[in-house]
Design an enzyme around this catalytic site. Sequence first.
Site, PDB file in Angstrom:
ATOM      1  N   HIS A  91     -20.347  18.834   3.352  1.00  0.00           N
ATOM      2  CA  HIS A  91     -21.695  18.598   2.826  1.00  0.00           C
ATOM      3  C   HIS A  91     -22.745  19.089   3.811  1.00  0.00           C
ATOM      4  CE1 HIS A  91     -19.586  15.862   0.042  1.00  0.00           C
ATOM      5  NE2 HIS A  91     -20.615  16.100  -0.756  1.00  0.00           N
ATOM      6  N   LYS A 104     -26.554  14.596   5.096  1.00  0.00           N
ATOM      7  CA  LYS A 104     -25.795  13.521   4.447  1.00  0.00           C
ATOM      8  C   LYS A 104     -25.527  12.416   5.452  1.00  0.00           C
ATOM      9  CE  LYS A 104     -22.074  12.747   1.141  1.00  0.00           C
ATOM     10  NZ  LYS A 104     -23.017  12.299   0.096  1.00  0.00           N
TER      11      LYS A 104
END
Length: 206
Positions: free
Chosen positions: A93, A97
């Site tokens: 990600h 995040k």
Amino acid sequence: LEAFSKAQAVIDFTAPAATVAFAELAAQARAVHVIGTTGLEAEDLKKIHVAARHAVIVRAGNMSLGVNLLTKVTRQVAAALDEDWDIELVESHHNQKVEAPSGTALMLGEAAAEGRGVALEAVSDRGRDGITGKRKRGDIGFHAIRGGDVVGEHEVIFAAAGERIMIKHIASDRALFARGALKAALWGQDKAPGEYDMLDVLGLND
């Protein structure tokens, strides 16, 4: 409550504390509550379960069609293979995040554990570092990569002596999550109160 009472559905990608509060309001308003929030703890889920007695709640770690198909396939493959096959999950990600593993990785881990007939908490192996000893038979490993603007990539690896099965989903546009959430909100309009997931929405639950 006044705002919720005027809504047919509430689409919620927020934080655990907010989601629990919104579940109570949606239950009072009898509005469909679509939850994409991740990082929910066991106590949060208990409160959401209570709210679902009075309203439709659709909760998923990921709203994408592809990821939910991957979840179903992961469960089926895990059920077909014994513990000679090691299971590892790798997720990537963007660098903003805040939690790891991702909600989607945990959803896939749950699917793999269900396929094997075990509780994920009993076999989850995360954050290996240092002299860890050999891999424990039957464990499900998690690995998190963070960097740049990666929207989301999830790979499930089944590895045995001499062969590997690798199943992967790549999200390149966040709009797909919004489309899935809207589909869930519309789907829930005529359903009985209760807890559902995207496999229900997509008609993929057995």
